[in-house]
Design an enzyme around this catalytic site. Structure first.
Site, PDB file in Angstrom:
ATOM      1  N   SER A 146       4.482   5.696   0.649  1.00 13.11           N
ATOM      2  CA  SER A 146       4.210   6.985   1.293  1.00 13.11           C
ATOM      3  C   SER A 146       5.528   7.582   1.776  1.00 13.11           C
ATOM      4  CB  SER A 146       3.287   6.740   2.495  1.00 13.11           C
ATOM      5  OG  SER A 146       3.182   7.914   3.286  1.00 13.11           O
ATOM      6  N   TYR A 179       0.567   2.149   9.904  1.00 16.41           N
ATOM      7  CA  TYR A 179       0.543   2.612   8.512  1.00 16.41           C
ATOM      8  C   TYR A 179       1.974   2.655   7.962  1.00 16.41           C
ATOM      9  CZ  TYR A 179      -0.382   5.770   4.543  1.00 16.41           C
ATOM     10  OH  TYR A 179      -0.481   6.349   3.299  1.00 16.41           O
TER      11      TYR A 179
HETATM   12  N1  LIG Z   1      -3.379  11.512   0.708  1.00 16.67           N
HETATM   13  C1  LIG Z   1      -2.151  11.466   1.192  1.00 16.67           C
HETATM   14  O1  LIG Z   1      -1.674  12.442   1.804  1.00 16.67           O
HETATM   15  C2  LIG Z   1      -1.281  10.260   0.995  1.00 16.67           C
HETATM   16  C3  LIG Z   1       0.031  10.341   1.478  1.00 16.67           C
HETATM   17  C4  LIG Z   1       0.871   9.240   1.306  1.00 16.67           C
HETATM   18  C5  LIG Z   1       0.402   8.103   0.685  1.00 16.67           C
HETATM   19  N2  LIG Z   1      -0.875   8.056   0.240  1.00 16.67           N
HETATM   20  C6  LIG Z   1      -1.308   6.812  -0.404  1.00 16.67           C
HETATM   21  O2  LIG Z   1      -1.859   7.105  -1.675  1.00 16.67           O
HETATM   22  C7  LIG Z   1      -2.902   6.181  -1.975  1.00 16.67           C
HETATM   23  C8  LIG Z   1      -4.186   6.930  -2.299  1.00 16.67           C
HETATM   24  O3  LIG Z   1      -4.520   7.751  -1.198  1.00 16.67           O
HETATM   25  P1  LIG Z   1      -5.741   8.795  -1.196  1.00 16.67           P
HETATM   26  O4  LIG Z   1      -5.313   9.939  -0.365  1.00 16.67           O
HETATM   27  O5  LIG Z   1      -6.233   9.021  -2.568  1.00 16.67           O
HETATM   28  O6  LIG Z   1      -6.795   7.952  -0.355  1.00 16.67           O
HETATM   29  P2  LIG Z   1      -8.407   8.084  -0.305  1.00 16.67           P
HETATM   30  O7  LIG Z   1      -8.797   7.554   1.042  1.00 16.67           O
HETATM   31  O8  LIG Z   1      -8.815   9.462  -0.677  1.00 16.67           O
HETATM   32  O9  LIG Z   1      -8.862   7.070  -1.433  1.00 16.67           O
HETATM   33  C9  LIG Z   1      -8.547   5.698  -1.329  1.00 16.67           C
HETATM   34  C10 LIG Z   1      -9.409   4.884  -2.272  1.00 16.67           C
HETATM   35  O10 LIG Z   1      -9.098   3.505  -2.032  1.00 16.67           O
HETATM   36  C11 LIG Z   1     -10.317   2.790  -1.913  1.00 16.67           C
HETATM   37  N3  LIG Z   1     -10.152   1.597  -1.071  1.00 16.67           N
HETATM   38  C12 LIG Z   1     -10.048   1.532   0.278  1.00 16.67           C
HETATM   39  N4  LIG Z   1      -9.953   0.244   0.667  1.00 16.67           N
HETATM   40  C13 LIG Z   1      -9.995  -0.503  -0.472  1.00 16.67           C
HETATM   41  C14 LIG Z   1      -9.955  -1.899  -0.731  1.00 16.67           C
HETATM   42  N5  LIG Z   1      -9.856  -2.808   0.257  1.00 16.67           N
HETATM   43  N6  LIG Z   1     -10.035  -2.324  -2.011  1.00 16.67           N
HETATM   44  C15 LIG Z   1     -10.131  -1.430  -3.017  1.00 16.67           C
HETATM   45  N7  LIG Z   1     -10.208  -0.088  -2.838  1.00 16.67           N
HETATM   46  C16 LIG Z   1     -10.125   0.354  -1.566  1.00 16.67           C
HETATM   47  C17 LIG Z   1     -11.309   3.782  -1.318  1.00 16.67           C
HETATM   48  O11 LIG Z   1     -12.652   3.399  -1.571  1.00 16.67           O
HETATM   49  C18 LIG Z   1     -10.908   5.080  -2.003  1.00 16.67           C
HETATM   50  O12 LIG Z   1     -11.589   5.272  -3.232  1.00 16.67           O
HETATM   51  C19 LIG Z   1      -3.023   5.267  -0.740  1.00 16.67           C
HETATM   52  O13 LIG Z   1      -2.283   4.092  -0.929  1.00 16.67           O
HETATM   53  C20 LIG Z   1      -2.406   6.104   0.357  1.00 16.67           C
HETATM   54  O14 LIG Z   1      -1.923   5.319   1.419  1.00 16.67           O
HETATM   55  C21 LIG Z   1      -1.726   9.106   0.378  1.00 16.67           C
END
Ligand SMILES: NC(=O)c1ccc[n+]([C@@H]2O[C@H](COP(=O)([O-])OP(=O)(O)OC[C@H]3O[C@@H](n4cnc5c(N)ncnc54)[C@H](O)[C@@H]3O)[C@@H](O)[C@H]2O)c1
Length: 272
Positions: free
Chosen positions: A150, A163
């Site tokens: 991230s 986080y």
């Molecule tokens: N959205 C953002 O702004 C953002 C920013 C920086 C980093 N990220 C990173 O990008 C990645 C995806 O983020 P997103 O925004 O799509 O998140 P989201 O919450 O929309 O989706 C996350 C997915 O991961 C699944 N998940 C959660 N716990 C799990 C587990 N124990 N085992 C398997 N699956 C699991 C959930 O069911 C969901 O489908 C993450 O690693 C997040 O930390 C996101």
């Protein structure tokens, strides 16, 4: 030039929604057979993702996988070996966020976020490496691991310390294994991706929690969303597709000289 992943097999975690869904669809559209994985509780959403991919003439299947459970990784990688023989691309996308003042945070919450954001990525790499090595031996461009960190794994932000701790760990874990796998001649490239704020359920959750804390002078999630947009020079949230485009490059043979890198896809947020 379009990117062609024909003949490759990719496994994406957390692919039922958000960025993971866009990654699964994009890799499949480029020709990869995609193993769409997510929690068993996300079956309906994941099944819809697979159905849409297959309806478009591309290849995907769903396997339930809680990334924090080692026996589930063992079972899914065994399935991949039996069905596909090996693995070209592992996308460790699944993750969870925690928004809270540090003094209210508990040890159990640190353990929870670590189990998913750190242990889940470690387990994925550990159990997929034998399958990725097989492809690394066959493809001069190497197999590819893409770990989701991230912008918060590069810079500090208030109310997100656990986080940030977990995502900072992924940044250096990725670099260390990139060097180790190169030295061991595995021919597996490892890179981390650092999204800024991307329009998914995770950001909706964050804006609600942060505005309730009055972060950045906001009091509603709509105000927080606006504040999020102002965090980067491009002045907007990213889309899941923009992250999937970056993964597509790192998954493909076009990135054959790219390993140990941290790719920011954040509208310039961390450049400031
Ligand atoms: N959205 C953002 O702004 C953002 C920013 C920086 C980093 N990220 C990173 O990008 C990645 C995806 O983020 P997103 O925004 O799509 O998140 P989201 O919450 O929309 O989706 C996350 C997915 O991961 C699944 N998940 C959660 N716990 C799990 C587990 N124990 N085992 C398997 N699956 C699991 C959930 O069911 C969901 O489908 C993450 O690693 C997040 O930390 C996101």
């Amino acid at each position: 030039m379009s990117i062609d992943l024909s003949g490759k097999t990719a496994l994406v975690t957390g692919a039922a929604s958000g960025i993971g869904e866009a990654v699964a669809r994009t890799l499949a559209a480029a020709g990869a057979a995609v193993v769409v994985t997510d929690l068993a509780t996300q079956f309906d959403k994941a099944a819809a993702v697979v159905e849409a991919i297959v309806a478009g003439g591309d290849a995907a299947e769903f396997r339930a996988l809680d990334i924090s459970q080692e026996e589930q990784w063992i079972s899914v990688t065994k399935h991949v070996r039996e069905r596909y023989g090996a693995l070209d691309v592992l996308v460790n996308n699944a993750g969870v966020v925690l928004v809270k003042p540090l003094v209210e945070t508990t040890l159990e919450e640190l353990r929870w976020i670590s189990r998913i954001n750190i242990e889940g990525v470690f387990l994925g790499v550990k159990h997929a490496v034998p399958l990725l090595r097989l492809r690394g031996q066959a493809n001069p461009a190497g197999a590819s691991i893409i770990n989701f960190s991230s912008a918060m794994g590069i810079k500090g932000y208030p109310f997100g310390s656990l986080y940030s701790m977990s995502k900072g760990a992924i940044r250096l874990f990725s670099k260390s294994i990139a060097l180790e796998f190169a030295q061991l001649h595995y021919n597996i490239r490892v890179n981390s991706i650092h999204p800024g704020l991307v329009d998914t359920a995770m950001v909706a959750h964050e804006s609600e929690k942060l505005s309730a804390l009055g972060a950045m002078g906001t009091s509603t999630s709509e105000e927080m969303r606006q504040a999020f947009q102002n965090l980067n020079p491009l002045g907007r949230l990213g889309t899941p597709q923009e992250l999937a485009n970056a993964v597509l490059f790192l998954a493909s043979d076009l990135s054959s000289f790219v390993t140990g890198s941290e790719m920011t896809v954040d509208g310039g947020e961390t450049a400031q």
